[in-house]
Design a protein around this motif. Sequence first.
Motif, PDB file in Angstrom:
ATOM      1  N   VAL B  51       0.896  -3.532  26.067  1.00 11.09           N
ATOM      2  CA  VAL B  51       2.193  -2.700  25.718  1.00 11.09           C
ATOM      3  C   VAL B  51       3.037  -3.800  24.749  1.00 11.09           C
ATOM      4  CG1 VAL B  51       4.223  -1.606  26.236  1.00 11.09           C
ATOM      5  CG2 VAL B  51       2.037  -1.080  27.368  1.00 11.09           C
ATOM      6  N   GLY B  52       3.361  -4.650  25.363  1.00  5.50           N
ATOM      7  CA  GLY B  52       4.299  -5.929  24.825  1.00  5.50           C
ATOM      8  C   GLY B  52       3.825  -6.582  23.796  1.00  5.50           C
ATOM      9  N   GLN B  53       2.396  -7.083  23.830  1.00  2.00           N
ATOM     10  CA  GLN B  53       2.077  -8.126  23.022  1.00  2.00           C
ATOM     11  C   GLN B  53       1.123  -7.377  21.923  1.00  2.00           C
ATOM     12  OE1 GLN B  53       1.672 -11.742  24.232  1.00  2.00           O
ATOM     13  NE2 GLN B  53       0.625 -12.356  22.481  1.00  2.00           N
ATOM     14  N   THR B  54       0.424  -6.166  22.110  1.00  2.00           N
ATOM     15  CA  THR B  54      -0.354  -5.671  21.155  1.00  2.00           C
ATOM     16  C   THR B  54       0.416  -4.313  20.585  1.00  2.00           C
ATOM     17  OG1 THR B  54      -2.181  -6.147  22.650  1.00  2.00           O
ATOM     18  CG2 THR B  54      -2.752  -5.104  20.720  1.00  2.00           C
ATOM     19  N   GLY B  55       1.267  -3.791  21.361  1.00  2.00           N
ATOM     20  CA  GLY B  55       1.977  -2.697  20.855  1.00  2.00           C
ATOM     21  C   GLY B  55       1.121  -1.435  21.005  1.00  2.00           C
ATOM     22  N   VAL B  56       0.431  -1.376  22.045  1.00  2.00           N
ATOM     23  CA  VAL B  56      -0.553  -0.083  22.259  1.00  2.00           C
ATOM     24  C   VAL B  56      -0.055   0.408  23.896  1.00  2.00           C
ATOM     25  CG1 VAL B  56      -2.769   0.538  22.777  1.00  2.00           C
ATOM     26  CG2 VAL B  56      -2.489  -1.100  20.942  1.00  2.00           C
ATOM     27  N   VAL B  57       0.509   1.449  23.800  1.00  2.00           N
ATOM     28  CA  VAL B  57       0.746   2.063  25.179  1.00  2.00           C
ATOM     29  C   VAL B  57      -0.418   2.879  25.847  1.00  2.00           C
ATOM     30  CG1 VAL B  57       2.480   3.437  26.128  1.00  2.00           C
ATOM     31  CG2 VAL B  57       3.165   2.043  24.414  1.00  2.00           C
ATOM     32  N   SER B  58      -0.811   2.413  26.643  1.00  2.00           N
ATOM     33  CA  SER B  58      -1.769   3.150  27.448  1.00  2.00           C
ATOM     34  C   SER B  58      -1.361   3.603  28.776  1.00  2.00           C
ATOM     35  CB  SER B  58      -3.209   2.073  27.789  1.00  2.00           C
ATOM     36  OG  SER B  58      -4.035   2.692  28.799  1.00  2.00           O
ATOM     37  N   PHE B  59      -1.958   5.083  29.032  1.00  2.00           N
ATOM     38  CA  PHE B  59      -1.919   5.723  30.261  1.00  2.00           C
ATOM     39  C   PHE B  59      -2.908   5.521  31.336  1.00  2.00           C
ATOM     40  CE2 PHE B  59       1.922   7.621  28.634  1.00  2.00           C
ATOM     41  CZ  PHE B  59       2.859   7.491  29.716  1.00  2.00           C
ATOM     42  N   ALA B 106     -10.709   5.867  23.038  1.00  2.00           N
ATOM     43  CA  ALA B 106      -9.320   5.925  22.885  1.00  2.00           C
ATOM     44  C   ALA B 106      -8.666   5.073  21.823  1.00  2.00           C
ATOM     45  CB  ALA B 106      -8.737   5.391  24.116  1.00  2.00           C
ATOM     46  N   LEU B 107      -9.597   3.964  21.182  1.00  2.00           N
ATOM     47  CA  LEU B 107      -8.836   3.339  19.998  1.00  2.00           C
ATOM     48  C   LEU B 107      -9.374   3.798  18.909  1.00  2.00           C
ATOM     49  CD1 LEU B 107      -9.315  -0.292  21.355  1.00  2.00           C
ATOM     50  CD2 LEU B 107      -7.284   0.786  20.458  1.00  2.00           C
ATOM     51  N   ARG B 108     -10.038   4.910  18.863  1.00  2.00           N
ATOM     52  CA  ARG B 108     -10.257   5.611  17.557  1.00  2.00           C
ATOM     53  C   ARG B 108      -9.034   6.105  17.004  1.00  2.00           C
ATOM     54  NH1 ARG B 108     -15.117   7.735  16.044  1.00  2.00           N
ATOM     55  NH2 ARG B 108     -16.986   6.533  17.306  1.00  2.00           N
ATOM     56  N   ALA B 109      -8.123   6.672  18.102  1.00  2.00           N
ATOM     57  CA  ALA B 109      -6.748   6.996  17.540  1.00  2.00           C
ATOM     58  C   ALA B 109      -5.871   6.046  17.680  1.00  2.00           C
ATOM     59  CB  ALA B 109      -6.519   8.404  18.513  1.00  2.00           C
ATOM     60  N   GLU B 110      -4.430   6.191  17.224  1.00  2.00           N
ATOM     61  CA  GLU B 110      -3.461   5.361  17.064  1.00  2.00           C
ATOM     62  C   GLU B 110      -2.199   5.966  17.840  1.00  2.00           C
ATOM     63  OE1 GLU B 110      -2.608   3.203  13.477  1.00  2.00           O
ATOM     64  OE2 GLU B 110      -4.480   3.808  12.797  1.00  2.00           O
ATOM     65  N   GLY B 111      -1.241   5.303  18.201  1.00  2.00           N
ATOM     66  CA  GLY B 111      -0.059   5.880  18.590  1.00  2.00           C
ATOM     67  C   GLY B 111      -0.142   6.852  19.477  1.00  2.00           C
ATOM     68  N   GLY B 113      -1.673   9.428  19.580  1.00  2.00           N
ATOM     69  CA  GLY B 113      -3.123  10.074  19.939  1.00  2.00           C
ATOM     70  C   GLY B 113      -3.780   9.123  20.895  1.00  2.00           C
ATOM     71  N   PHE B 114      -3.625   8.005  20.799  1.00  2.00           N
ATOM     72  CA  PHE B 114      -4.402   6.873  21.829  1.00  2.00           C
ATOM     73  C   PHE B 114      -3.514   7.264  23.063  1.00  2.00           C
ATOM     74  CE2 PHE B 114      -3.907   2.976  24.011  1.00  2.00           C
ATOM     75  CZ  PHE B 114      -5.077   2.558  23.957  1.00  2.00           C
ATOM     76  N   LEU B 115      -2.359   7.521  23.280  1.00  2.00           N
ATOM     77  CA  LEU B 115      -1.633   7.818  24.482  1.00  2.00           C
ATOM     78  C   LEU B 115      -2.135   8.905  25.242  1.00  2.00           C
ATOM     79  CD1 LEU B 115       2.000   7.193  24.413  1.00  2.00           C
ATOM     80  CD2 LEU B 115       1.418   9.070  25.485  1.00  2.00           C
ATOM     81  N   ILE B 116      -2.323   9.986  24.317  1.00  2.00           N
ATOM     82  CA  ILE B 116      -3.031  11.144  25.008  1.00  2.00           C
ATOM     83  C   ILE B 116      -4.382  10.936  25.735  1.00  2.00           C
ATOM     84  CG2 ILE B 116      -3.408  13.853  24.417  1.00  2.00           C
ATOM     85  CD1 ILE B 116      -0.571  13.265  24.479  1.00  2.00           C
ATOM     86  N   ILE B 117      -5.069  10.258  24.747  1.00  2.00           N
ATOM     87  CA  ILE B 117      -6.635  10.274  25.148  1.00  2.00           C
ATOM     88  C   ILE B 117      -6.627   9.401  26.467  1.00  2.00           C
ATOM     89  CG2 ILE B 117      -8.765   9.318  24.488  1.00  2.00           C
ATOM     90  CD1 ILE B 117      -8.255   9.822  21.634  1.00  2.00           C
ATOM     91  N   THR B 118      -5.955   8.336  26.538  1.00  2.00           N
ATOM     92  CA  THR B 118      -5.762   7.583  27.782  1.00  2.00           C
ATOM     93  C   THR B 118      -5.368   8.352  28.901  1.00  2.00           C
ATOM     94  OG1 THR B 118      -3.618   6.612  27.166  1.00  2.00           O
ATOM     95  CG2 THR B 118      -5.488   5.148  26.434  1.00  2.00           C
ATOM     96  N   PHE B 212      -7.581  -4.502  25.124  1.00  2.00           N
ATOM     97  CA  PHE B 212      -7.658  -3.587  26.180  1.00  2.00           C
ATOM     98  C   PHE B 212      -8.579  -3.837  27.374  1.00  2.00           C
ATOM     99  CE2 PHE B 212      -9.642   1.043  27.141  1.00  2.00           C
ATOM    100  CZ  PHE B 212      -8.200   1.394  27.305  1.00  2.00           C
ATOM    101  N   LEU B 213      -9.703  -4.513  26.942  1.00  2.00           N
ATOM    102  CA  LEU B 213     -10.502  -5.183  27.761  1.00  2.00           C
ATOM    103  C   LEU B 213     -10.078  -5.978  28.943  1.00  2.00           C
ATOM    104  CD1 LEU B 213     -14.268  -5.353  26.470  1.00  2.00           C
ATOM    105  CD2 LEU B 213     -13.167  -3.534  27.116  1.00  2.00           C
ATOM    106  N   LEU B 214      -9.282  -6.749  28.402  1.00  2.00           N
ATOM    107  CA  LEU B 214      -8.638  -8.085  29.069  1.00  2.00           C
ATOM    108  C   LEU B 214      -7.647  -7.218  29.963  1.00  2.00           C
ATOM    109  CD1 LEU B 214      -8.018 -10.908  26.373  1.00  2.00           C
ATOM    110  CD2 LEU B 214      -9.115 -11.004  28.403  1.00  2.00           C
ATOM    111  N   ALA B 215      -6.781  -6.408  29.608  1.00  2.00           N
ATOM    112  CA  ALA B 215      -5.859  -5.916  30.432  1.00  2.00           C
ATOM    113  C   ALA B 215      -6.475  -5.207  31.665  1.00  2.00           C
ATOM    114  CB  ALA B 215      -5.061  -4.685  29.571  1.00  2.00           C
ATOM    115  N   ALA B 216      -7.897  -4.350  31.358  1.00  2.00           N
ATOM    116  CA  ALA B 216      -8.633  -3.922  32.269  1.00  2.00           C
ATOM    117  C   ALA B 216      -9.301  -4.799  33.161  1.00  2.00           C
ATOM    118  CB  ALA B 216      -9.515  -3.081  31.677  1.00  2.00           C
TER     119      ALA B 216
END
Lengths: 420, 338, 270
Positions: B51-59, B106-111, B113-118, B212-216
């Motif tokens: 979220v903070g470093q890469t700017g990707v919000v994952s659910f 999930a990473l096929r989408a951005e913003g 879209g990514f949020l909803i897929i996750t 994404f992998l590292l966070a997981a």
Amino acid sequence: MRKGKWIALLLAAMLLLTACSTAGKPAGTQTPGQTVAPPTPFKLGLLIPLTGVFAAPGKYMQEGVQLLLQESDNKFAGRPVEVVTADSQGNPQAALTQARKLVEQDKVDAIIGPLSAAEGNALVQYLDGQQMPAVYPIVSSDDLTQRTIPKYIVRTGWTSSQTTMPFGEYAYKTLGYKKVATISYDFSFGWESVGGFVQTFQEAGGKVVKELWPPLNETNYQPYLSQIPKDVDAVFVSFSGSAAIQFVQQYKQFGLGKPLIAQGNTVDESTLQATGPSAVGVVTPLHYSAALDNPANKKFVADYEKAFGHGPAYYAEGSYVGAMVLKKALESLNGKSDDHAALVKAMKAVNLTDAPRGPVKMDEYGNPIQNVYIRKVEDVGGKLQNTVIYTYPNVSQFWSYDPKTFLAHPVFSRSYPTVK
Amino acid sequence: MRRYGLRLSLVLAGVAILAALPTLGLPPYYVSLFTQVFILGIAAAALDLLVGQTGVVSFAHASFFGVGAYTVAILCTRYNVSSYVITLLAAAAMATAVAALFGLVALRAEGVGFLIITLALNQIVWGLAYQWVAVTGGENGITGFFRPPIGPFAASNVNYYLYALAAMLVSVAVMWVISHSPFGLVLLGIRERPRRMRALGYNIWSYQYAAFLLAALFAGLAGGLFAYYNAFASPADLALPLSTQMLIMVILGGAGTLFGPLLGAAILIFLSNTFSSLTERWPTILGIVYVAIVMYAPEGLLGIAQKRLLPSLNTWLRLRQRREVSAAKQSESPGDAA
Amino acid sequence: MEAQANMAVAAAPAAAESAPGEPVAALHLEDVKKRFGRLSVLESVSLTVPAGERRGILGPNGAGKTTLFNLITGELPLSGGTIRFFGQDIAPLSVQRRASLGLCRTFQTTTLFPKLTAVENVIVALQSQTRARFQVLRPRSWNRDLEARARELLTQAGLAAQSDREVRYLSHGEQRQIEILLAVAQKPRVLLLDEPTAGLAPGDVPLVTNMLKQLGRDVTMVLIEHDMSVVFELVDRITVLHYGRAIAEGTVEEIRGNALVQEIYLGGKL
Ligand SMILES: Nc1ncnc2c1ncn2[C@@H]1O[C@H](COP(=O)(O)OP(=O)(O)O)[C@@H](O)[C@H]1O
Ligand SMILES: [Mg+2]
């Protein structure tokens, strides 16, 4: 921006405050110590869901305990009862954290709760490890009191199949249904409710033509209802809470025209009025009905309505009886609760004759032997109630089976018993 | 190095205090709450990498956490594995493997879209945990295992507290290095200016995938620790509300600060457990607190602290130093004159 | 020197489809088209930039100049035509692949990492050319050489004093310089500059032009610019875009003298 700083400070202050206030507590409760005069309070931990999806039944549990305390003048065996309520949130992890708080922080003498099977299951190991006497008034997962028995947990409620095993027989023999389809929650409470029903219904000679398991968060049951063969005699279901309301209403709208029979929760008093006229005629088994016609229950219902402005549900009676068992056990020990094993043993020895639900006594596995009532939803003067139409007296969790043969079978599940 | 001097000493002081707390008489219930903070702190800090470093919000973060928890529970109950190293490595590996799959989707989408897929993926994992009873034990989850001894030490709550604290320190230190590595700089670049990063020749997708992998991985490790802490794994360990809570921890503490989410975890866990015994309206109170923080301190608590407190602390230290130096000079000069 | 560099560059990739004997162009655009829905921005643009040349692109606002850059770098897909980079058809390549081949650009609106310092900005660009970009478990402060090179580049540009400030606090002129520095740090073979002096005060323009003049002839340069003095100072040849077509191409003098160009674009100013 400067405001942000203040909020941060405020939060920090709150954290410190709460930490200090609670950290100071145990010392305070210990100080009275060995001096003779007043009896030490009995600390009762009430671990129930006050928030989350189970908040509504959780409230009934709270009220049930509260009513028993009122009637007992807030004393168990002469000891004033101090209730510490903790919110289990209907979440096993939160339930465990709060159990830790009750045991380690509040130093309670016993716990009543929780509600869901998942919560109940999550606590077993901890409660046993801490040797903390606990009363499970609602959790109904069969195996809790069957294959491996917790040492410090006494179940005063029921097992999910305890009611549906007699009911399978009743459906075939008395109601005369030969072919039935089932629709139920797709997790253990549903599997066990259906499993018990299918077991005895098939043994009696009935045929289960279809079993349907809508996923947990389903709100539209039409696709499942349309899969039911048109030649069934009845449909057996097991739901609770808002799922039960939705299902019963949608069943009526769908217009299958076949009788609906169900596990008792499906038309529990906590949701019955909200379900409305669609529920009329539904026949279910349960170990309690608010419409039960006996003096103890009449008094219970009247007192309950007076205290809380609404009638009880099985969650309320269950917790009321749970607290009653604890009270009687303490009385038989003359108020001594230090020996936790003795307290549990005393609870298992309690023999209630005047509980609202009727007689209750524990089997050696720690589950009640009690009446199972066959109830039918009726509209009495504009108010729906579960009128008792038949009573199976003194039903054990093993029904008419020998415990050993019963326990040799697997726990009821999606795949057991097999539908023939 | 000097740039981090003050921070480092603050961190070390904090660690020393935390390590000493149980022996200073921290009540057992708080020992267990802190243990929970350390464990969820690992997961929240890992989410901050995204979220903070890469700017990707994952659910989907809870799903990796939960996979870690179930991995430990299954290894303990079915295979009687009693080594923390093996089970926790397996937990991290399983979570990473699941993320490897999810990331492709999930990473096929951005913003959004990514949020909803996750979000959807998390629901799938949760549904699976509920229904695949043979493996997961359904809604009852998996119980019936205990913490093995920690090396030569008993698996007492206090020892496990220290173990979780150590795990958090190591994990956060590794994450700190990652966030300050060349790779971490690329992640920052992607968050700020993806267009420029592409023009610079960076394959954004593969960096986001790696993050994404590292966070997981760390979420899985934390989930494994959590399973030991609770002595059970249940669908609640990978339910959506947990994903949301972890996001709140990140935002509350300060996205992109790495240490902020630890603070966020502490606040969330302490407030929810203490408020809940005071009033049933605690979720509302917590909600108001969150909204207030997001409105008045959008950088999160640590963000605010770094911006406001640290500089003033720094100048205060510098002033004192200067005073000491000048005092020393003054005391020297008479000697010189003499 | 310059000739050598040119030849080395031209010889590098296999000359796929060029006529024998002819040197391979750094950029070769043929019948390039771009439509946004029904809006046709580029009707048909053909353009050849030999290696080592400095080419100016002129055209009124909205002529499609930036769009042309976006097509060359791959940020936008082509609606038609082909683009060759040293003979290679780059249509199937992603933006980052093209960039790593040495096709680099600057942006019309400054696109820096505002919360990173100037040095860090340059390091991001520098490390894209090295294996450092894959280092995960190593603090970047250990890469002293990268930092040294970044500082050197900043010093060359006269920005040494600003090196450790976050770029959002730098002046617009300094930001425009760093904008170019990032592309230069990539070791471009073709450098696409989109209005590098946009928004600069007249006094600051030389800061940028001097930087560009220092670039060797091994860098082929394509420059979009509105400031005529800058164009005439820097470029060898000019292409004029108008209504989505290249309507004229020639040396600075030829374009100055082109009546059509004067009429429709330069407004007889020159
Ligand atoms: N992504 C886009 N979508 C739609 N229209 C666009 C897009 N990009 C540019 N345009 C349009 O294309 C035309 C040319 O734009 P541009 O290439 O930026 O012009 P120039 O750089 O020559 O001023 C403008 O009319 C602009 O509105
Ligand atoms: Mg433009």
